[in-house]
Design a protein around this motif. Sequence first.
Motif, mmCIF file in Angstrom:
data_model
loop_
_atom_site.group_PDB
_atom_site.id
_atom_site.type_symbol
_atom_site.label_atom_id
_atom_site.label_comp_id
_atom_site.label_asym_id
_atom_site.label_seq_id
_atom_site.Cartn_x
_atom_site.Cartn_y
_atom_site.Cartn_z
ATOM 1 N N VAL A 15 38.487 23.039 51.529
ATOM 2 C CA VAL A 15 39.890 23.298 51.840
ATOM 3 C C VAL A 15 40.689 23.154 50.551
ATOM 4 O O VAL A 15 41.013 22.057 50.105
ATOM 5 N N ARG A 16 40.991 24.308 49.956
ATOM 6 C CA ARG A 16 41.686 24.361 48.673
ATOM 7 C C ARG A 16 43.173 24.651 48.900
ATOM 8 O O ARG A 16 43.661 24.623 50.034
ATOM 9 N N PHE A 17 43.871 24.954 47.844
ATOM 10 C CA PHE A 17 45.293 25.287 47.935
ATOM 11 C C PHE A 17 45.521 26.390 48.953
ATOM 12 O O PHE A 17 46.441 26.324 49.782
ATOM 13 N N GLU A 18 44.695 27.432 48.892
ATOM 14 C CA GLU A 18 44.897 28.594 49.754
ATOM 15 C C GLU A 18 44.737 28.243 51.230
ATOM 16 O O GLU A 18 45.559 28.614 52.066
ATOM 17 N N ARG A 183 46.439 42.575 39.626
ATOM 18 C CA ARG A 183 45.923 42.245 40.945
ATOM 19 C C ARG A 183 47.007 42.499 41.969
ATOM 20 O O ARG A 183 48.143 42.049 41.800
ATOM 21 N N VAL A 184 46.645 43.217 43.013
ATOM 22 C CA VAL A 184 47.555 43.505 44.121
ATOM 23 C C VAL A 184 46.984 42.840 45.368
ATOM 24 O O VAL A 184 45.802 43.016 45.686
ATOM 25 N N LEU A 185 47.816 42.094 46.079
ATOM 26 C CA LEU A 185 47.390 41.479 47.335
ATOM 27 C C LEU A 185 47.781 42.379 48.501
ATOM 28 O O LEU A 185 48.925 42.827 48.590
ATOM 29 N N VAL A 186 46.819 42.620 49.371
ATOM 30 C CA VAL A 186 47.019 43.479 50.537
ATOM 31 C C VAL A 186 46.734 42.659 51.793
ATOM 32 O O VAL A 186 45.698 42.012 51.898
ATOM 33 N N VAL A 187 47.661 42.688 52.743
ATOM 34 C CA VAL A 187 47.491 42.007 54.018
ATOM 35 C C VAL A 187 47.913 42.954 55.133
ATOM 36 O O VAL A 187 49.035 43.464 55.133
ATOM 37 N N GLY A 188 46.997 43.234 56.049
ATOM 38 C CA GLY A 188 47.314 44.091 57.179
ATOM 39 C C GLY A 188 47.792 45.476 56.791
ATOM 40 O O GLY A 188 48.682 46.032 57.437
ATOM 41 N N GLY A 189 47.195 46.046 55.762
ATOM 42 C CA GLY A 189 47.560 47.396 55.342
ATOM 43 C C GLY A 189 48.838 47.488 54.535
ATOM 44 O O GLY A 189 49.322 48.598 54.280
ATOM 45 N N GLU A 190 49.384 46.362 54.107
ATOM 46 C CA GLU A 190 50.621 46.356 53.316
ATOM 47 C C GLU A 190 50.378 45.610 52.011
ATOM 48 O O GLU A 190 49.806 44.513 51.994
ATOM 49 N N ALA A 191 50.824 46.200 50.908
ATOM 50 C CA ALA A 191 50.729 45.543 49.607
ATOM 51 C C ALA A 191 51.890 44.558 49.472
ATOM 52 O O ALA A 191 53.057 44.947 49.534
ATOM 53 N N LEU A 192 51.552 43.269 49.308
ATOM 54 C CA LEU A 192 52.589 42.237 49.236
ATOM 55 C C LEU A 192 53.249 42.170 47.870
ATOM 56 O O LEU A 192 54.430 41.821 47.752
ATOM 57 N N ASN A 255 38.420 42.006 46.443
ATOM 58 C CA ASN A 255 38.000 40.647 46.777
ATOM 59 C C ASN A 255 38.415 40.332 48.206
ATOM 60 O O ASN A 255 39.610 40.351 48.530
ATOM 61 N N ASP A 256 37.439 40.008 49.053
ATOM 62 C CA ASP A 256 37.736 39.857 50.487
ATOM 63 C C ASP A 256 38.193 38.450 50.864
ATOM 64 O O ASP A 256 38.875 38.269 51.865
ATOM 65 N N ARG A 257 37.837 37.421 50.113
ATOM 66 C CA ARG A 257 38.306 36.055 50.391
ATOM 67 C C ARG A 257 39.114 35.588 49.188
ATOM 68 O O ARG A 257 38.794 34.614 48.521
ATOM 69 N N VAL A 258 40.171 36.331 48.950
ATOM 70 C CA VAL A 258 40.906 36.238 47.697
ATOM 71 C C VAL A 258 41.611 34.892 47.534
ATOM 72 O O VAL A 258 42.180 34.344 48.471
ATOM 73 N N GLU A 259 41.548 34.364 46.313
ATOM 74 C CA GLU A 259 42.338 33.191 45.950
ATOM 75 C C GLU A 259 43.709 33.687 45.492
ATOM 76 O O GLU A 259 43.816 34.715 44.823
ATOM 77 N N PHE A 260 44.754 32.955 45.835
ATOM 78 C CA PHE A 260 46.093 33.469 45.522
ATOM 79 C C PHE A 260 47.041 32.431 44.942
ATOM 80 O O PHE A 260 48.253 32.656 44.895
ATOM 81 N N ARG A 261 46.520 31.335 44.464
ATOM 82 C CA ARG A 261 47.412 30.306 43.910
ATOM 83 C C ARG A 261 48.200 30.840 42.713
ATOM 84 O O ARG A 261 49.422 30.672 42.637
ATOM 85 N N GLN A 264 50.770 33.343 43.877
ATOM 86 C CA GLN A 264 51.914 32.713 44.526
ATOM 87 C C GLN A 264 52.837 32.054 43.510
ATOM 88 O O GLN A 264 54.069 32.170 43.597
ATOM 89 N N GLU A 265 52.279 31.379 42.531
ATOM 90 C CA GLU A 265 53.092 30.728 41.503
ATOM 91 C C GLU A 265 53.872 31.758 40.701
ATOM 92 O O GLU A 265 55.027 31.525 40.332
ATOM 93 N N ALA A 266 53.253 32.919 40.426
ATOM 94 C CA ALA A 266 53.939 33.963 39.662
ATOM 95 C C ALA A 266 55.076 34.589 40.465
ATOM 96 O O ALA A 266 56.100 34.988 39.904
ATOM 97 N N HIS A 267 54.932 34.661 41.786
ATOM 98 C CA HIS A 267 55.935 35.306 42.635
ATOM 99 C C HIS A 267 57.013 34.354 43.117
ATOM 100 O O HIS A 267 58.122 34.801 43.457
ATOM 101 N N GLY A 268 56.711 33.075 43.163
ATOM 102 C CA GLY A 268 57.710 32.127 43.636
ATOM 103 C C GLY A 268 58.165 32.454 45.045
ATOM 104 O O GLY A 268 57.359 32.685 45.942
ATOM 105 N N SER A 269 59.486 32.507 45.229
ATOM 106 C CA SER A 269 60.041 32.735 46.570
ATOM 107 C C SER A 269 60.078 34.213 46.955
ATOM 108 O O SER A 269 60.491 34.539 48.069
ATOM 109 N N ARG A 270 59.662 35.099 46.067
ATOM 110 C CA ARG A 270 59.696 36.527 46.391
ATOM 111 C C ARG A 270 58.751 36.859 47.541
ATOM 112 O O ARG A 270 59.041 37.730 48.371
ATOM 113 N N VAL A 271 57.595 36.198 47.569
ATOM 114 C CA VAL A 271 56.564 36.478 48.561
ATOM 115 C C VAL A 271 55.959 35.155 49.009
ATOM 116 O O VAL A 271 55.771 34.248 48.192
#
Length: 295
Positions: A15-18, A183-192, A255-261, A264-271
């Motif tokens: 159980v990591r940050f993600e 790196r682009v994060l995609v969730v449910g067919g949408e690029a975050l 990457n199917d089990r993507v790490e996103f720490r 998230q830090e780069a985006h801050g409150s944007r996403v």
Amino acid sequence: MDSVAPHLAVLASRVRFEEKSIMGALERRGAGFEHLDPRSLFVADGSAWTGPALVLNREVGHFRALYAASALESAGVTVLNSAAATHLSGDKWHTSAALLERGLPTPRTALAMTTEAALEALDDIGYPAVIKPLVGSWGRLVTRVTDRAVATAVLEHVAALPSPQSHVIYLQEQVPKADRDLRVLVVGGEALGATYRRGEEWRTNVARGAVSEYCPLGPVHAKLAVAAAEAVGADIAGVDLIEDVDGHLTVLEVNDRVEFRGFQEAHGSRVDVADAIAAHLVARAVARTAARGET
């Protein structure tokens, strides 16, 4: 809080940050969930599954993630990402084949069954090139070869590895690029969103010390990343893109089990990546319940 509070599980041996972030987001949405440790998981053939009907697969090890997903699906569980998506995205050759089948841009790639065939393939692809293990992450055992002599030495070491799978050799051209990839994060067919990843060496893996920086997400990047995630059947994915010196984009990995720490830090409150994943999980669980008439 959502009006329907489905019961879910997060499959993870670590159980990591993600995972902590996703669990926190599920709590805030009122979705009941449990932590399912694959080290104590077993699915017996013919036995009824009494656990959650939808499981988020966050297991770090590829083969345990793949077989856990397959076993759970055999018991009627919906797993995100699916076993099929983990199979495709967890193996670099299968990923390349899926991207090519969809006509998506990806570096020139070859799969050789022997070291001798690998040398011939490298002569065809040209140098510099990259030799990669079929399964692996964080840039481990990925080797840049600049000429035939270097390739011969590297392939001698590959031939000495104990695993038969290691003797199937994945080769790829090294795309000339700037000092970064995307790196682009995609969730449910949408690029975050997207990040630049910069590093002091040619491998720009955050696990190897690269730094994630905010990148404004353009429509071209978003469309290509979503298409790449769809090509391997992944609901949740981190898609690595390379932009060459002329501005042309290619898909490097999915990457199917993507790490996103770092993302998230780069985006801050944007996403809020964890909340986007939690929202998608809840929506899929509610849709499953409605389709099957479950309670």
